[in-house]
Design a protein around this motif. Sequence first.
Motif, PDB file in Angstrom:
ATOM      1  N   UNK A 123      85.817  35.375 -23.599  1.00  0.00           N
ATOM      2  CA  UNK A 123      86.629  34.250 -23.146  1.00  0.00           C
ATOM      3  C   UNK A 123      85.852  32.942 -23.237  1.00  0.00           C
ATOM      4  N   UNK A 124      84.584  33.004 -22.852  1.00  0.00           N
ATOM      5  CA  UNK A 124      83.763  31.797 -22.890  1.00  0.00           C
ATOM      6  C   UNK A 124      83.622  31.255 -24.308  1.00  0.00           C
ATOM      7  N   UNK A 125      83.571  32.147 -25.297  1.00  0.00           N
ATOM      8  CA  UNK A 125      83.390  31.717 -26.685  1.00  0.00           C
ATOM      9  C   UNK A 125      84.568  30.910 -27.201  1.00  0.00           C
ATOM     10  N   UNK A 126      85.736  31.071 -26.588  1.00  0.00           N
ATOM     11  CA  UNK A 126      86.923  30.318 -27.016  1.00  0.00           C
ATOM     12  C   UNK A 126      86.755  28.833 -26.720  1.00  0.00           C
ATOM     13  N   UNK A 127      85.917  28.511 -25.723  1.00  0.00           N
ATOM     14  CA  UNK A 127      85.764  27.127 -25.281  1.00  0.00           C
ATOM     15  C   UNK A 127      84.323  26.673 -25.472  1.00  0.00           C
ATOM     16  N   UNK A 128      83.938  26.296 -26.688  1.00  0.00           N
ATOM     17  CA  UNK A 128      82.550  25.904 -26.946  1.00  0.00           C
ATOM     18  C   UNK A 128      82.125  24.652 -26.205  1.00  0.00           C
ATOM     19  N   UNK A 129      83.107  23.860 -25.720  1.00  0.00           N
ATOM     20  CA  UNK A 129      82.775  22.614 -25.031  1.00  0.00           C
ATOM     21  C   UNK A 129      82.933  22.731 -23.524  1.00  0.00           C
ATOM     22  N   UNK A 130      83.014  23.960 -23.003  1.00  0.00           N
ATOM     23  CA  UNK A 130      83.242  24.110 -21.567  1.00  0.00           C
ATOM     24  C   UNK A 130      82.554  25.344 -21.009  1.00  0.00           C
ATOM     25  N   UNK A 131      82.205  25.242 -19.735  1.00  0.00           N
ATOM     26  CA  UNK A 131      81.775  26.387 -18.948  1.00  0.00           C
ATOM     27  C   UNK A 131      82.979  26.795 -18.099  1.00  0.00           C
ATOM     28  N   UNK A 132      83.386  28.054 -18.184  1.00  0.00           N
ATOM     29  CA  UNK A 132      84.621  28.496 -17.538  1.00  0.00           C
ATOM     30  C   UNK A 132      84.290  29.425 -16.382  1.00  0.00           C
ATOM     31  N   UNK A 133      84.709  29.025 -15.180  1.00  0.00           N
ATOM     32  CA  UNK A 133      84.475  29.831 -13.986  1.00  0.00           C
ATOM     33  C   UNK A 133      85.721  29.852 -13.110  1.00  0.00           C
ATOM     34  N   UNK A 134      85.908  30.966 -12.402  1.00  0.00           N
ATOM     35  CA  UNK A 134      86.932  31.054 -11.373  1.00  0.00           C
ATOM     36  C   UNK A 134      86.332  30.668 -10.030  1.00  0.00           C
ATOM     37  N   UNK A 135      87.210  30.210  -9.123  1.00  0.00           N
ATOM     38  CA  UNK A 135      86.761  29.860  -7.774  1.00  0.00           C
ATOM     39  C   UNK A 135      87.826  30.248  -6.766  1.00  0.00           C
TER      40      UNK A 135
ATOM     41  N   UNK B  28      99.622  36.838   4.851  1.00  0.00           N
ATOM     42  CA  UNK B  28      99.333  37.630   3.654  1.00  0.00           C
ATOM     43  C   UNK B  28      97.926  37.255   3.192  1.00  0.00           C
ATOM     44  N   UNK B  29      96.920  38.077   3.488  1.00  0.00           N
ATOM     45  CA  UNK B  29      95.523  37.700   3.210  1.00  0.00           C
ATOM     46  C   UNK B  29      95.259  37.319   1.754  1.00  0.00           C
ATOM     47  N   UNK B  30      95.834  38.065   0.806  1.00  0.00           N
ATOM     48  CA  UNK B  30      95.601  37.749  -0.602  1.00  0.00           C
ATOM     49  C   UNK B  30      96.169  36.411  -1.007  1.00  0.00           C
ATOM     50  N   UNK B  31      97.264  36.008  -0.364  1.00  0.00           N
ATOM     51  CA  UNK B  31      97.864  34.706  -0.651  1.00  0.00           C
ATOM     52  C   UNK B  31      97.099  33.578   0.028  1.00  0.00           C
ATOM     53  N   UNK B  32      96.553  33.855   1.193  1.00  0.00           N
ATOM     54  CA  UNK B  32      95.906  32.802   1.976  1.00  0.00           C
ATOM     55  C   UNK B  32      94.484  32.502   1.526  1.00  0.00           C
ATOM     56  N   UNK B  33      94.043  33.170   0.468  1.00  0.00           N
ATOM     57  CA  UNK B  33      92.793  32.828  -0.203  1.00  0.00           C
ATOM     58  C   UNK B  33      93.172  32.177  -1.533  1.00  0.00           C
ATOM     59  N   UNK B  34      93.013  30.863  -1.606  1.00  0.00           N
ATOM     60  CA  UNK B  34      93.436  30.111  -2.791  1.00  0.00           C
ATOM     61  C   UNK B  34      92.527  30.441  -3.965  1.00  0.00           C
ATOM     62  N   UNK B  35      93.114  30.598  -5.126  1.00  0.00           N
ATOM     63  CA  UNK B  35      92.341  30.910  -6.333  1.00  0.00           C
ATOM     64  C   UNK B  35      92.597  29.863  -7.409  1.00  0.00           C
ATOM     65  N   UNK B  36      91.587  29.673  -8.252  1.00  0.00           N
ATOM     66  CA  UNK B  36      91.720  28.700  -9.336  1.00  0.00           C
ATOM     67  C   UNK B  36      90.723  28.985 -10.445  1.00  0.00           C
TER      68      UNK B  36
END
Length: 360
Positions: A73-85, A95-103
Amino acid sequence: MKSMLRKLWSVCLDEIIGFYLLHRFFYYKKRSLIISDAGKETPGLLSGELLSFFSPVPGPASLEYQSNLEPASQAIFPAAEVKDFQFPSPVQTGFPGNDLVKGRHWKSTVSLPAGNSDSRFTVVAIDGIVQLGVRSFNRLAKRLTPYGIDVIMLDSPFNYRRTPPGYRPGQLIAGGNLDHQLLVARQGVLDLWSLILHLQSEGHQVGLMGISHGAWLTLTASLLIEQLQFVMAITPPVDLFRILEEGGTVVNAIRRGIRESDLSEEQLEQICQPLRIPQWKPKLPGSAIHLHVADYDRFVPSFRIEALAGQWNTKLVHHPLGHIEATTGPKVVAQVAEEILHFWKIPTDSIAASTASNTY
Protein backbone atom coordinates in the motif's frame (compact mmCIF):
# COMPACT_ATOMS: atom_id res chain seq x y z
CA MET A 1 -31.05 12.17 -27.50
CA LYS A 2 -27.60 11.61 -25.98
CA SER A 3 -28.43 13.77 -22.96
CA MET A 4 -31.74 11.96 -22.49
CA LEU A 5 -29.99 8.59 -22.48
CA ARG A 6 -27.37 9.96 -20.09
CA LYS A 7 -30.08 11.09 -17.68
CA LEU A 8 -32.03 7.81 -18.00
CA TRP A 9 -28.90 5.79 -17.19
CA SER A 10 -28.06 7.95 -14.16
CA VAL A 11 -31.60 7.87 -12.79
CA CYS A 12 -31.91 4.11 -13.20
CA LEU A 13 -28.52 3.53 -11.57
CA ASP A 14 -29.48 5.65 -8.57
CA GLU A 15 -32.82 3.88 -8.16
CA ILE A 16 -31.34 0.39 -8.42
CA ILE A 17 -28.44 1.11 -6.06
CA GLY A 18 -30.77 2.94 -3.67
CA PHE A 19 -33.06 -0.08 -3.45
CA TYR A 20 -30.04 -2.36 -2.95
CA LEU A 21 -28.59 -0.20 -0.16
CA LEU A 22 -31.93 0.07 1.60
CA HIS A 23 -32.50 -3.67 1.77
CA ARG A 24 -28.92 -5.01 1.96
CA PHE A 25 -27.54 -2.44 4.38
CA PHE A 26 -30.15 -0.37 6.24
CA TYR A 27 -32.61 -3.25 6.65
CA TYR A 28 -29.87 -5.87 7.10
CA LYS A 29 -31.16 -8.79 9.21
CA LYS A 30 -34.25 -6.67 9.93
CA ARG A 31 -32.68 -5.43 13.13
CA SER A 32 -34.84 -3.58 15.63
CA LEU A 33 -34.45 0.17 15.89
CA ILE A 34 -32.08 1.51 18.53
CA ILE A 35 -34.35 3.26 21.01
CA SER A 36 -32.35 5.96 22.76
CA ASP A 37 -33.18 8.42 25.55
CA ALA A 38 -30.27 10.66 24.59
CA GLY A 39 -32.54 13.72 24.67
CA LYS A 40 -32.84 13.33 28.43
CA GLU A 41 -29.15 12.62 28.94
CA THR A 42 -27.62 15.17 26.53
CA PRO A 43 -28.37 18.83 27.30
CA GLY A 44 -29.20 20.75 24.15
CA LEU A 45 -29.93 17.72 21.95
CA LEU A 46 -33.60 18.70 21.57
CA SER A 47 -33.05 22.45 21.91
CA GLY A 48 -33.26 23.33 18.24
CA GLU A 49 -30.35 25.74 18.78
CA LEU A 50 -27.12 25.25 16.85
CA LEU A 51 -24.63 26.11 19.58
CA SER A 52 -26.55 24.27 22.29
CA PHE A 53 -26.90 21.17 20.12
CA PHE A 54 -23.15 21.01 19.43
CA SER A 55 -21.98 21.93 22.94
CA PRO A 56 -19.76 21.66 24.79
CA VAL A 57 -16.96 22.46 22.38
CA PRO A 58 -14.65 19.43 22.30
CA GLY A 59 -10.98 19.59 23.16
CA PRO A 60 -8.27 18.83 20.59
CA ALA A 61 -8.09 15.12 19.81
CA SER A 62 -5.16 13.11 21.11
CA LEU A 63 -4.21 10.99 18.11
CA GLU A 64 -2.72 7.55 18.54
CA TYR A 65 -0.97 6.55 15.33
CA GLN A 66 -0.71 2.94 14.27
CA SER A 67 2.26 1.42 12.45
CA ASN A 68 2.72 2.14 8.75
CA LEU A 69 0.49 0.31 6.31
CA GLU A 70 1.85 -2.70 4.50
CA PRO A 71 4.63 -1.96 1.95
CA ALA A 72 2.38 -2.78 -1.00
CA SER A 73 0.00 0.00 0.00
CA GLN A 74 2.81 2.38 0.87
CA ALA A 75 4.40 1.87 -2.55
CA ILE A 76 1.29 3.31 -4.23
CA PHE A 77 2.06 6.69 -2.65
CA PRO A 78 5.73 7.55 -3.29
CA ALA A 79 5.15 11.10 -2.02
CA ALA A 80 3.46 10.16 1.25
CA GLU A 81 3.80 8.27 4.49
CA VAL A 82 0.50 6.48 5.13
CA LYS A 83 -0.63 5.70 8.67
CA ASP A 84 -3.89 4.96 10.45
CA PHE A 85 -4.82 6.68 13.70
CA GLN A 86 -7.51 6.64 16.36
CA PHE A 87 -8.75 8.76 19.26
CA PRO A 88 -11.62 8.61 21.76
CA SER A 89 -14.80 10.33 20.59
CA PRO A 90 -16.03 13.21 22.76
CA VAL A 91 -19.49 11.58 22.51
CA GLN A 92 -20.32 8.15 23.95
CA THR A 93 -23.09 6.11 22.32
CA GLY A 94 -22.62 2.82 24.17
CA PHE A 95 -21.00 1.09 21.19
CA PRO A 96 -17.27 0.85 22.06
CA GLY A 97 -16.10 0.22 18.48
CA ASN A 98 -17.98 3.29 17.27
CA ASP A 99 -16.85 5.51 20.13
CA LEU A 100 -13.21 5.07 19.14
CA VAL A 101 -12.75 7.37 16.15
CA LYS A 102 -10.62 6.02 13.32
CA GLY A 103 -8.89 7.73 10.43
CA ARG A 104 -6.08 7.53 7.90
CA HIS A 105 -3.36 10.09 7.26
CA TRP A 106 -1.53 10.42 3.95
CA LYS A 107 1.33 12.64 5.17
CA SER A 108 3.15 14.27 2.30
CA THR A 109 6.92 13.86 2.25
CA VAL A 110 7.28 16.72 -0.25
CA SER A 111 8.13 20.26 0.84
CA LEU A 112 5.77 23.01 -0.24
CA PRO A 113 7.03 25.17 -3.14
CA ALA A 114 8.91 28.33 -2.25
CA GLY A 115 6.66 31.26 -1.41
CA ASN A 116 4.04 29.20 0.45
CA SER A 117 3.43 29.24 4.19
CA ASP A 118 5.64 27.20 6.46
CA SER A 119 2.57 25.53 7.99
CA ARG A 120 1.24 22.29 6.54
CA PHE A 121 -1.67 22.29 4.13
CA THR A 122 -4.10 19.52 5.13
CA VAL A 123 -7.40 18.32 3.66
CA VAL A 124 -9.73 16.42 5.98
CA ALA A 125 -12.16 14.28 3.98
CA ILE A 126 -15.28 12.32 4.95
CA ASP A 127 -17.25 9.81 2.86
CA GLY A 128 -20.96 9.13 2.49
CA ILE A 129 -23.43 7.19 4.61
CA VAL A 130 -22.29 3.73 3.40
CA GLN A 131 -18.48 3.70 3.26
CA LEU A 132 -16.93 0.43 2.16
CA GLY A 133 -13.36 1.48 1.32
CA VAL A 134 -10.90 4.30 0.70
CA ARG A 135 -10.75 4.51 -3.09
CA SER A 136 -11.94 8.11 -3.39
CA PHE A 137 -9.40 9.25 -0.80
CA ASN A 138 -6.62 7.25 -2.38
CA ARG A 139 -7.34 9.20 -5.55
CA LEU A 140 -7.34 12.49 -3.66
CA ALA A 141 -4.09 11.69 -1.86
CA LYS A 142 -2.47 10.45 -5.06
CA ARG A 143 -3.10 13.84 -6.63
CA LEU A 144 -2.37 16.15 -3.69
CA THR A 145 0.51 14.64 -1.69
CA PRO A 146 3.10 15.19 -4.46
CA TYR A 147 2.52 18.93 -3.94
CA GLY A 148 3.10 18.98 -0.18
CA ILE A 149 -0.57 18.64 0.84
CA ASP A 150 -1.60 16.12 3.49
CA VAL A 151 -4.87 14.21 3.17
CA ILE A 152 -6.70 12.85 6.22
CA MET A 153 -9.74 10.56 5.98
CA LEU A 154 -12.05 10.49 9.00
CA ASP A 155 -14.44 7.56 9.47
CA SER A 156 -17.86 8.93 10.41
CA PRO A 157 -19.87 7.36 13.27
CA PHE A 158 -21.20 3.84 12.69
CA ASN A 159 -19.49 3.76 9.29
CA TYR A 160 -16.64 1.81 7.70
CA ARG A 161 -14.24 0.71 10.48
CA ARG A 162 -16.53 2.07 13.21
CA THR A 163 -19.33 -0.37 12.32
CA PRO A 164 -20.36 -2.50 15.33
CA PRO A 165 -20.22 -6.29 14.90
CA GLY A 166 -23.38 -7.72 13.38
CA TYR A 167 -24.26 -4.54 11.48
CA ARG A 168 -23.32 -3.12 8.10
CA PRO A 169 -21.62 0.23 7.43
CA GLY A 170 -24.06 3.10 7.79
CA GLN A 171 -26.88 0.93 9.12
CA LEU A 172 -26.88 2.54 12.56
CA ILE A 173 -26.57 6.09 11.25
CA ALA A 174 -30.26 5.82 10.42
CA GLY A 175 -31.14 2.70 12.43
CA GLY A 176 -32.59 4.33 15.51
CA ASN A 177 -35.27 6.63 16.82
CA LEU A 178 -35.06 10.41 16.64
CA ASP A 179 -32.86 10.73 19.73
CA HIS A 180 -30.38 8.20 18.31
CA GLN A 181 -30.23 9.88 14.91
CA LEU A 182 -29.67 13.28 16.49
CA LEU A 183 -26.93 11.87 18.74
CA VAL A 184 -25.15 10.31 15.75
CA ALA A 185 -25.26 13.60 13.83
CA ARG A 186 -23.89 15.44 16.86
CA GLN A 187 -21.13 12.87 17.34
CA GLY A 188 -20.01 13.13 13.71
CA VAL A 189 -19.58 16.90 13.88
CA LEU A 190 -17.88 16.89 17.30
CA ASP A 191 -15.46 14.14 16.18
CA LEU A 192 -14.53 16.27 13.17
CA TRP A 193 -14.25 19.41 15.30
CA SER A 194 -11.94 17.66 17.77
CA LEU A 195 -9.67 16.46 14.95
CA ILE A 196 -9.54 19.90 13.36
CA LEU A 197 -8.63 21.55 16.66
CA HIS A 198 -5.75 19.09 17.02
CA LEU A 199 -4.48 19.80 13.52
CA GLN A 200 -4.76 23.56 13.94
CA SER A 201 -2.87 23.37 17.24
CA GLU A 202 -0.08 21.58 15.32
CA GLY A 203 0.10 24.40 12.76
CA HIS A 204 -1.92 22.83 9.95
CA GLN A 205 -4.01 24.97 7.63
CA VAL A 206 -7.14 22.85 7.29
CA GLY A 207 -9.59 22.58 4.42
CA LEU A 208 -12.50 20.14 4.29
CA MET A 209 -13.85 17.83 1.60
CA GLY A 210 -17.01 15.81 2.05
CA ILE A 211 -19.03 13.37 -0.03
CA SER A 212 -22.82 13.15 0.42
CA HIS A 213 -23.45 12.64 4.16
CA GLY A 214 -19.79 13.54 4.71
CA ALA A 215 -20.46 16.78 2.84
CA TRP A 216 -23.26 17.56 5.30
CA LEU A 217 -20.78 17.05 8.14
CA THR A 218 -18.20 19.36 6.59
CA LEU A 219 -20.70 22.11 5.79
CA THR A 220 -22.07 21.90 9.33
CA ALA A 221 -18.50 22.22 10.62
CA SER A 222 -18.20 25.45 8.64
CA LEU A 223 -21.00 26.91 10.80
CA LEU A 224 -19.05 26.29 13.99
CA ILE A 225 -15.29 26.15 13.49
CA GLU A 226 -13.03 29.17 13.07
CA GLN A 227 -10.10 29.48 10.65
CA LEU A 228 -11.07 26.80 8.17
CA GLN A 229 -9.54 27.39 4.75
CA PHE A 230 -12.31 25.99 2.55
CA VAL A 231 -15.09 23.41 2.22
CA MET A 232 -15.53 21.30 -0.94
CA ALA A 233 -18.92 19.56 -0.68
CA ILE A 234 -20.02 16.88 -3.18
CA THR A 235 -23.82 16.37 -3.34
CA PRO A 236 -24.53 17.48 0.24
CA PRO A 237 -27.99 16.86 1.75
CA VAL A 238 -28.19 20.41 3.04
CA ASP A 239 -31.53 20.16 4.85
CA LEU A 240 -31.96 16.97 6.86
CA PHE A 241 -35.53 17.92 7.79
CA ARG A 242 -36.82 18.61 4.29
CA ILE A 243 -35.06 15.53 2.94
CA LEU A 244 -37.59 13.42 4.85
CA GLU A 245 -40.11 14.49 2.22
CA GLU A 246 -37.87 15.13 -0.76
CA GLY A 247 -35.13 12.46 -0.56
CA GLY A 248 -34.94 9.21 -2.50
CA THR A 249 -35.31 5.56 -1.59
CA VAL A 250 -32.52 5.44 1.00
CA VAL A 251 -34.29 8.11 3.09
CA ASN A 252 -36.92 5.49 3.95
CA ALA A 253 -34.43 4.19 6.52
CA ILE A 254 -34.41 7.60 8.24
CA ARG A 255 -38.19 7.92 8.04
CA ARG A 256 -38.55 4.56 9.79
CA GLY A 257 -36.88 5.91 12.92
CA ILE A 258 -38.64 9.26 12.83
CA ARG A 259 -42.03 7.53 12.73
CA GLU A 260 -41.33 6.24 16.25
CA SER A 261 -41.73 9.80 17.48
CA ASP A 262 -45.14 11.17 18.48
CA LEU A 263 -44.02 14.75 17.81
CA SER A 264 -46.00 17.04 15.54
CA GLU A 265 -44.41 18.22 12.29
CA GLU A 266 -43.91 21.66 13.84
CA GLN A 267 -42.13 20.21 16.87
CA LEU A 268 -39.98 17.97 14.69
CA GLU A 269 -39.02 20.89 12.47
CA GLN A 270 -37.94 22.95 15.49
CA ILE A 271 -35.87 20.13 16.99
CA CYS A 272 -34.14 19.51 13.63
CA GLN A 273 -33.02 23.14 13.15
CA PRO A 274 -29.32 22.33 13.88
CA LEU A 275 -29.40 19.80 11.03
CA ARG A 276 -30.70 22.37 8.52
CA ILE A 277 -27.65 24.10 7.07
CA PRO A 278 -29.52 26.92 5.25
CA GLN A 279 -30.85 28.20 8.60
CA TRP A 280 -27.36 29.34 9.61
CA LYS A 281 -24.34 31.31 8.37
CA PRO A 282 -20.87 29.85 7.78
CA LYS A 283 -17.74 31.07 9.54
CA LEU A 284 -15.86 31.47 6.25
CA PRO A 285 -16.73 33.46 3.11
CA GLY A 286 -18.88 31.96 0.38
CA SER A 287 -15.97 32.17 -2.04
CA ALA A 288 -14.21 29.50 0.04
CA ILE A 289 -17.14 27.07 -0.28
CA HIS A 290 -17.59 24.97 -3.42
CA LEU A 291 -20.83 23.03 -3.84
CA HIS A 292 -20.93 20.20 -6.38
CA VAL A 293 -24.38 19.17 -7.54
CA ALA A 294 -25.33 16.05 -9.54
CA ASP A 295 -28.01 17.17 -11.96
CA TYR A 296 -29.74 13.75 -12.08
CA ASP A 297 -29.43 12.98 -8.36
CA ARG A 298 -32.17 10.67 -7.02
CA PHE A 299 -30.84 10.61 -3.46
CA VAL A 300 -30.37 14.29 -2.59
CA PRO A 301 -32.58 17.19 -3.75
CA SER A 302 -30.36 19.16 -6.14
CA PHE A 303 -32.47 22.30 -5.97
CA ARG A 304 -31.68 22.64 -2.26
CA ILE A 305 -27.96 22.72 -3.03
CA GLU A 306 -28.53 25.32 -5.75
CA ALA A 307 -30.58 27.46 -3.36
CA LEU A 308 -27.83 27.27 -0.70
CA ALA A 309 -25.24 28.35 -3.27
CA GLY A 310 -27.33 31.42 -4.03
CA GLN A 311 -27.95 32.15 -0.34
CA TRP A 312 -24.29 31.90 0.65
CA ASN A 313 -22.88 33.18 -2.67
CA THR A 314 -20.69 30.10 -3.11
CA LYS A 315 -19.21 28.50 -6.19
CA LEU A 316 -21.66 25.98 -7.69
CA VAL A 317 -20.47 23.23 -10.02
CA HIS A 318 -22.94 21.17 -12.04
CA HIS A 319 -22.27 17.59 -13.13
CA PRO A 320 -24.50 15.72 -15.63
CA LEU A 321 -24.42 12.67 -13.35
CA GLY A 322 -26.51 10.82 -10.81
CA HIS A 323 -25.70 10.55 -7.11
CA ILE A 324 -23.87 7.23 -7.35
CA GLU A 325 -21.68 8.33 -10.27
CA ALA A 326 -20.82 11.65 -8.60
CA THR A 327 -19.96 10.12 -5.22
CA THR A 328 -18.16 6.91 -6.22
CA GLY A 329 -16.62 7.66 -9.61
CA PRO A 330 -13.30 9.40 -10.27
CA LYS A 331 -14.52 12.49 -12.17
CA VAL A 332 -15.81 14.72 -9.40
CA VAL A 333 -13.04 13.89 -6.91
CA ALA A 334 -10.46 14.65 -9.60
CA GLN A 335 -12.05 18.04 -10.23
CA VAL A 336 -12.16 18.80 -6.51
CA ALA A 337 -8.45 17.96 -6.26
CA GLU A 338 -7.71 20.53 -8.96
CA GLU A 339 -9.84 23.10 -7.16
CA ILE A 340 -7.86 22.51 -3.96
CA LEU A 341 -4.53 22.99 -5.76
CA HIS A 342 -5.87 26.18 -7.31
CA PHE A 343 -7.28 27.46 -4.02
CA TRP A 344 -3.93 27.09 -2.26
CA LYS A 345 -2.13 28.46 -5.34
CA ILE A 346 0.12 25.41 -5.64
CA PRO A 347 2.19 25.58 -8.88
CA THR A 348 1.56 22.24 -10.57
CA ASP A 349 4.52 22.64 -12.91
CA SER A 350 6.90 22.03 -10.00
CA ILE A 351 9.28 19.08 -9.77
CA ALA A 352 6.68 17.26 -7.68
CA ALA A 353 4.47 17.04 -10.77
CA SER A 354 6.56 14.15 -12.05
CA THR A 355 5.12 11.91 -9.35
CA ALA A 356 1.54 13.18 -9.52
CA SER A 357 -1.23 11.14 -11.09
CA ASN A 358 -4.98 11.47 -11.55
CA THR A 359 -5.66 7.76 -11.57
CA TYR A 360 -5.54 4.92 -9.12
